[in-house]
Write an enzyme that holds these catalytic residues in place. Structure first.
Site, PDB file in Angstrom:
ATOM      1  CG  ASP A   8      -1.738   1.119   1.503  1.00  0.00           C
ATOM      2  OD1 ASP A   8      -1.749   1.989   0.720  1.00  0.00           O
ATOM      3  OD2 ASP A   8      -2.566   1.197   2.637  1.00  0.00           O
ATOM      4  CB  ILE A   9       1.611   3.785  -2.475  1.00  0.00           C
ATOM      5  CG1 ILE A   9       2.679   4.448  -3.104  1.00  0.00           C
ATOM      6  CG2 ILE A   9       0.193   4.732  -2.481  1.00  0.00           C
ATOM      7  CD1 ILE A   9       2.919   5.015  -4.432  1.00  0.00           C
ATOM      8  CG  ASN A  22     -10.177  12.925 -10.941  1.00  0.00           C
ATOM      9  OD1 ASN A  22     -10.369  14.062 -10.839  1.00  0.00           O
ATOM     10  ND2 ASN A  22     -10.537  11.960  -9.886  1.00  0.00           N
ATOM     11  N   GLY A  30      -9.906   4.318  -5.831  1.00  0.00           N
ATOM     12  CA  GLY A  30      -8.776   3.411  -6.094  1.00  0.00           C
ATOM     13  C   GLY A  30      -7.525   4.156  -5.282  1.00  0.00           C
ATOM     14  CG  ASP A  32      -7.228  10.389  -6.126  1.00  0.00           C
ATOM     15  OD1 ASP A  32      -6.747  10.999  -5.442  1.00  0.00           O
ATOM     16  OD2 ASP A  32      -8.003  10.838  -7.270  1.00  0.00           O
ATOM     17  CB  SER A 119      -3.286   4.301 -16.580  1.00  0.00           C
ATOM     18  OG  SER A 119      -3.224   5.776 -16.700  1.00  0.00           O
ATOM     19  CB  THR A 120      -2.775  -0.546 -14.247  1.00  0.00           C
ATOM     20  OG1 THR A 120      -2.597  -0.700 -12.996  1.00  0.00           O
ATOM     21  CG2 THR A 120      -1.609  -0.125 -15.049  1.00  0.00           C
ATOM     22  N   GLY A 121      -5.722   0.689 -12.991  1.00  0.00           N
ATOM     23  CA  GLY A 121      -6.983   0.203 -12.267  1.00  0.00           C
ATOM     24  C   GLY A 121      -8.406   0.550 -13.167  1.00  0.00           C
TER      25      GLY A 121
HETATM   26  N1  AR6 Z   1      -1.358   1.387  -2.878  1.00  0.00           N
HETATM   27  C1  AR6 Z   1      -0.966   1.506  -4.179  1.00  0.00           C
HETATM   28  N2  AR6 Z   1      -1.327   0.891  -5.127  1.00  0.00           N
HETATM   29  C2  AR6 Z   1      -2.868   1.063  -5.121  1.00  0.00           C
HETATM   30  C3  AR6 Z   1      -3.702   1.228  -3.903  1.00  0.00           C
HETATM   31  C4  AR6 Z   1      -2.855   1.603  -2.767  1.00  0.00           C
HETATM   32  N3  AR6 Z   1      -3.322   1.811  -1.701  1.00  0.00           N
HETATM   33  N4  AR6 Z   1      -4.887   1.123  -3.983  1.00  0.00           N
HETATM   34  C5  AR6 Z   1      -5.071   0.707  -5.452  1.00  0.00           C
HETATM   35  N5  AR6 Z   1      -3.786   0.708  -6.121  1.00  0.00           N
HETATM   36  P1  AR6 Z   1      -6.272   3.386  -9.769  1.00  0.00           P
HETATM   37  P2  AR6 Z   1      -6.166   4.719 -12.357  1.00  0.00           P
HETATM   38  C6  AR6 Z   1      -3.445   0.423  -7.418  1.00  0.00           C
HETATM   39  O1  AR6 Z   1      -7.847   2.864 -10.148  1.00  0.00           O
HETATM   40  O2  AR6 Z   1      -6.245   3.354 -13.009  1.00  0.00           O
HETATM   41  C7  AR6 Z   1      -9.630   7.320  -9.359  1.00  0.00           C
HETATM   42  O3  AR6 Z   1     -10.870   7.387  -8.895  1.00  0.00           O
HETATM   43  C8  AR6 Z   1      -4.634  -0.474  -8.374  1.00  0.00           C
HETATM   44  O4  AR6 Z   1      -4.733  -1.877  -8.110  1.00  0.00           O
HETATM   45  O5  AR6 Z   1      -6.150   3.885  -8.489  1.00  0.00           O
HETATM   46  O6  AR6 Z   1      -5.090   5.475 -12.856  1.00  0.00           O
HETATM   47  C9  AR6 Z   1      -8.907   8.643  -9.775  1.00  0.00           C
HETATM   48  O7  AR6 Z   1      -9.618   9.724  -9.090  1.00  0.00           O
HETATM   49  C10 AR6 Z   1      -3.871  -0.156  -9.682  1.00  0.00           C
HETATM   50  O8  AR6 Z   1      -3.271  -1.233  -9.896  1.00  0.00           O
HETATM   51  O9  AR6 Z   1      -6.348   4.479 -10.715  1.00  0.00           O
HETATM   52  C11 AR6 Z   1      -9.340   8.760 -11.135  1.00  0.00           C
HETATM   53  O10 AR6 Z   1     -10.702   9.220 -11.567  1.00  0.00           O
HETATM   54  C12 AR6 Z   1      -3.366   1.138  -9.490  1.00  0.00           C
HETATM   55  O11 AR6 Z   1      -3.300   1.419  -8.187  1.00  0.00           O
HETATM   56  C13 AR6 Z   1      -9.006   7.184 -11.400  1.00  0.00           C
HETATM   57  O12 AR6 Z   1      -9.330   6.372 -10.353  1.00  0.00           O
HETATM   58  C14 AR6 Z   1      -4.204   2.256 -10.203  1.00  0.00           C
HETATM   59  O13 AR6 Z   1      -5.474   2.004 -10.002  1.00  0.00           O
HETATM   60  C15 AR6 Z   1      -7.675   6.839 -12.104  1.00  0.00           C
HETATM   61  O14 AR6 Z   1      -7.375   5.488 -12.465  1.00  0.00           O
END
Ligand code: AR6
Length: 168
Positions: A8-9, A22, A30, A32, A119-121
């Protein structure tokens, strides 16, 4: 030095951690959501100031704020591209996220920086392609400077961890 961990970052005590934000900079789900929850309202207050000044953050660009209650010093918010089949400049925009985040870290005297898998979530970027871009872009950037001596990829899911582990 480039390293990868699964975790967890929000728990990482790097000089800077990167948020996959975003364009509104006002938080979301996610990573964020996790960063704003754990870091407290000081992060959102800085984001609102930036939004009032420059209208948010464009895809591929990055801005920097306090890290509030987190163990890091700064949060660098970058906006990854939404995956749209690969014909919408996604690869160069994703590379720009890594490069512009590293550039902001340099400008703010950071020596260590931790990245999530941007971007991978929610944004749906294919994980293997995203990992290759992340590793290539970071390697190239590190080779052109000598201030940042540690980049940590913090993978939340096992699939990303395995991909980065293989690439590194
Ligand atoms: N620590 C590290 N990585 C994480 C954590 C954490 N605590 N939680 C999730 N991830 P995402 P995106 C990973 O969806 O695809 C938001 O609503 C997750 O498994 O967080 O860039 C923003 O406001 C994935 O591998 O970001 C935007 O609207 C990675 O973080 C949108 O999501 C990115 O997933 C951005 O989407």
């Amino acid at each position: 030095m480039i390293e990868v961990i699964k975790g967890d970052i929000t728990t990482i005590a790097a000089d800077a951690i990167v948020n996959a934000a975003n364009t509104s900079l006002l938080g979301g789900g996610g990573v964020d959501g996790a960063i704003h929850r754990a870091g407290g309202k000081a992060i959102l207050e800085d984001c609102i100031k930036i939004k009032n000044k420059q209208g948010g953050c464009k895809v591929g660009e990055a801005v920097i704020t306090t890290a509030g209650n987190l163990p890091a010093k700064y949060v660098i918010h970058t906006v990854g591209p939404k995956w749209n089949g690969g014909q919408s400049n996604e690869a160069s925009l994703l590379a720009a996220c890594y490069r512009n985040s590293l550039f902001l870290a340099l400008k703010n005297d950071a020596k260590s920086i931790a990245f999530p898998n941007i971007s991978t979530g929610i944004y749906g970027y294919p994980k293997e392609a995203a990992a290759t871009i992340a590793v290539d872009t970071v390697r190239e950037f590190l080779g052109r400077q000598d201030q940042i001596d540690k980049v940590l990829f913090v993978c939340f899911d096992k699939e990303n961890f395995m991909l980065y582990d293989k690439l590194l």
